[in-house]
Each structure stands twice: as C-alpha cells, then as structure tokens.
Design an enzyme around this catalytic site. Structure first.
Site, PDB file in Angstrom:
ATOM      1  N   GLU A 126      17.348 102.715  46.833  1.00 52.41           N
ATOM      2  CA  GLU A 126      16.728 102.077  45.675  1.00 52.41           C
ATOM      3  C   GLU A 126      15.446 102.812  45.297  1.00 52.41           C
ATOM      4  O   GLU A 126      14.637 103.164  46.162  1.00 52.41           O
ATOM      5  CB  GLU A 126      16.420 100.609  46.012  1.00 52.41           C
ATOM      6  CG  GLU A 126      15.760  99.837  44.884  1.00 52.41           C
ATOM      7  CD  GLU A 126      15.509  98.369  45.233  1.00 52.41           C
ATOM      8  OE1 GLU A 126      15.126  97.616  44.332  1.00 52.41           O
ATOM      9  OE2 GLU A 126      15.700  97.987  46.417  1.00 52.41           O
ATOM     10  N   VAL A 127      15.283 103.051  44.007  1.00 55.28           N
ATOM     11  CA  VAL A 127      14.120 103.756  43.419  1.00 55.28           C
ATOM     12  C   VAL A 127      13.616 104.899  44.296  1.00 55.28           C
ATOM     13  O   VAL A 127      12.419 105.044  44.545  1.00 55.28           O
ATOM     14  CB  VAL A 127      12.983 102.786  43.018  1.00 55.28           C
ATOM     15  CG1 VAL A 127      13.439 101.886  41.894  1.00 55.28           C
ATOM     16  CG2 VAL A 127      12.456 101.939  44.165  1.00 55.28           C
TER      17      VAL A 127
END
Length: 315
Positions: A46-47
């Site tokens: 994630e990110v």
C-alpha cells in the site's frame, strides 16, 4: 486461463518516506530480483510510492490545522504521482524489460480537476509496458481521510491476464462485504490486498477472503523503521517515542481454501516467491461459489454504480 501455474512475488519493504525516487529505485531493484527468480506477477505494498506516513499527525487536531503541518502535507503531495504520468511511464518500461505484471500501491495526485486531492491507489502495469488500470481506495481509514480522498465505483478494477483475472482492494476496504462481492462478481481469481495492517487479525481477514472468494489472495505490507523517515519533518516528533520498527510486515500468500501458500513474513524486508497452482481455483469452487451456485439472487442483489463521479458535468 492460458496457464495452469504462475510464479508470483510479494515485495515487503519501505522506501524513504516522501522520497519518490527512493521508492522507484526500490521497485526497480526488487522487480529485477523477483524476475530473475521467474516471477511473472510482482506486488508492492500500500502506497509504496512515496510511503505510508504511519504515526504522523500533520499538525491536525479536531477543529484546527497548523502552518507547519500544511508544509509537511505539501511535501507529501509533491512526492505523489499522476496516473498516467512520468512515473507510470518508467514503470511501464521496467515491466516491459522484465516481461512481468507490476501491481504497486501509490499515492495518486489528481490531475483531472483541482490537483489538490490525493488518492490511495493501486496501479496495474502489463508486461507490454501498458497501464492496464488503477483502483482508488473507496474509504480511507481514520486519520487517513485527511490525507486522501474517496475513490468511486469506476475503479473497482478486475482485469484479464493469461493466468486469470486479477484485481484487489486496499487495506481496510477489504472489510467492506459489498466491495468484496463486487470483485467476486467479476470472476476474480487472484485477489491483491496491499495493506498497512501488521496485526494478527489481518491474517484472519486474508484467509477468510480467500475461502469466501475461492481465490488466491496476495497480501503485501511494508516493513518500515524510523530510519525510513526524514528527520527534518516539522512533525517528526510525532514518532520520536515510538518503537524503532513502525510496521513489522506480515505479507503472505493464501490459497483458495484459506491455507497459506507463503507464510507471513515478519520483522524484516524480503521477497516472498510462490508458484500458484491455478487449477485449485476451479477445484475450490466445486462446493462453494459466492456469486454462482451459492448465491440467491432471488433474495439478495447488489447494485454497483461503476460510473465515474464528477462534480461538474457538461451537458
């Protein structure tokens, strides 16, 4: 499906936070390492670009924000990417060079409207170098809502590959039963779940999704320490007294009956490599198919608005 098996890789690492180039460099080096081991699908957390700002307040309290906090956020905004944009072009060149699918968590800067909003997104790149699609997180969790906007139904993305249909949801939107159902209804075979959750309960979540969706689940988290944070942030003090390990990982791969194909990787950087036997997907749906023979459309129906939402519409 054209293939009966596929080798996949899950990269558990973290870039230098707010440093887009650091993230891009790590993507290149880890992807090459995974491709050398035969991986055809490579997943990042994630990110990953430009990192998950765990523990930072950005000077925000209920009812007030600070000037220094706005400066930290602007630094985060500047390190985000546009889709499509220069970074996705570079990722496409990398994917084409290696002949792999890349699935990467990014912070996306809106380029269509105000350019002031960021989104937590997954970007999908094909082995031909083309941008295949993206997904924007539908509901940022807790304080994330001050950083990222809400995605819409137009990016509930599932796409065909030679080894089945792939797609996914980000972190706690995986707790949204109807969002999961929207993916199941598109025939998802390999379900990708980038996350920032390293708790034991997350492992229960991904095993349940695999068993419920009768699909492979690839979960990918960052392993992050204080060393990955620039110490010149205005609100670096927010994490000063936190443990040195800020995210312990827990990346894993789960089969369509809920068993681990690759056990959770904890407290270290690393790359999980596994060969998925895609025949297990059909085998698992023999006795349960959530949107097929085990559904009851005469009782339950889900309507999904898959139209792109616009604040201004030209008529």
């Amino acid at each position: 499906m054209e293939y009966s098996t596929v080798k996949v890789a899950v990269v558990q690492a973290a870039p230098v936070l707010f440093n887009k180039q650091s993230a891009m460099d790590k993507i290149a080096s880890a992807s090459r390492e995974a491709a050398e081991q035969g991986a055809k699908l490579i997943v990042f957390p994630e990110v990953f670009v430009p990192g998950y700002p765990r523990g930072l307040s950005f000077g925000a309290r209920v009812g007030s924000r600070t000037t220094d906090g706005r400066k930290d956020w602007e630094r985060y905004w500047a390190s985000a990417i546009e889709i499509p944009g220069a970074e996705t072009q570079l990722l496409g060149e990398l994917a084409k060079e290696l002949g792999v699918y890349l699935v990467i968590g990014v912070v996306e800067r809106d380029q269509e409207f105000s350019r002031g909003t960021l989104y937590n997104a997954i970007v999908y790149i094909g082995p031909d170098g083309e941008l295949l699609g993206k997904h924007r997180k539908l509901v940022p969790t807790g304080s994330e809502r001050l950083l990222w906007g809400q995605g819409d139904g137009s990016t509930l993305t599932v796409m065909e590959t030679p080894f089945g249909r792939i797609g996914g949801l980000i972190c706690w939107e995986n707790y949204m039963p109807l969002a999961r159902t929207a993916l199941y209804a598109q025939g998802i075979d390999i379900y990708i779940a980038p996350t920032a959750d390293a708790r034991d309960t997350w492992q229960s979540t991904i095993r349940h999704i695999a068993c419920e969706g009768r699909c492979f689940v690839i979960s990918c988290n960052q392993f992050a320490t204080k060393a990955s944070y620039p110490d010149d942030l205005a609100y670096y003090e927010d994490i000063k007294n936190d443990p040195d390990i800020l995210s312990s990982g827990g990346s894993a791969i789960v089969g369509p009956l809920g068993e681990y194909v690759a056990q959770p990787l904890m407290n270290q950087e690393g790359i999980l490599i596994a060969t998925l036997d895609l025949r297990q997907i059909a085998q698992s749906r023999f006795d349960f198919d959530a949107v097929g023979h085990y559904s009851r459309p005469d009782i339950f129906q889900l309507t999904v608005n898959d139209k792109k939402q616009r604040i201004v519409k030209n008529v």
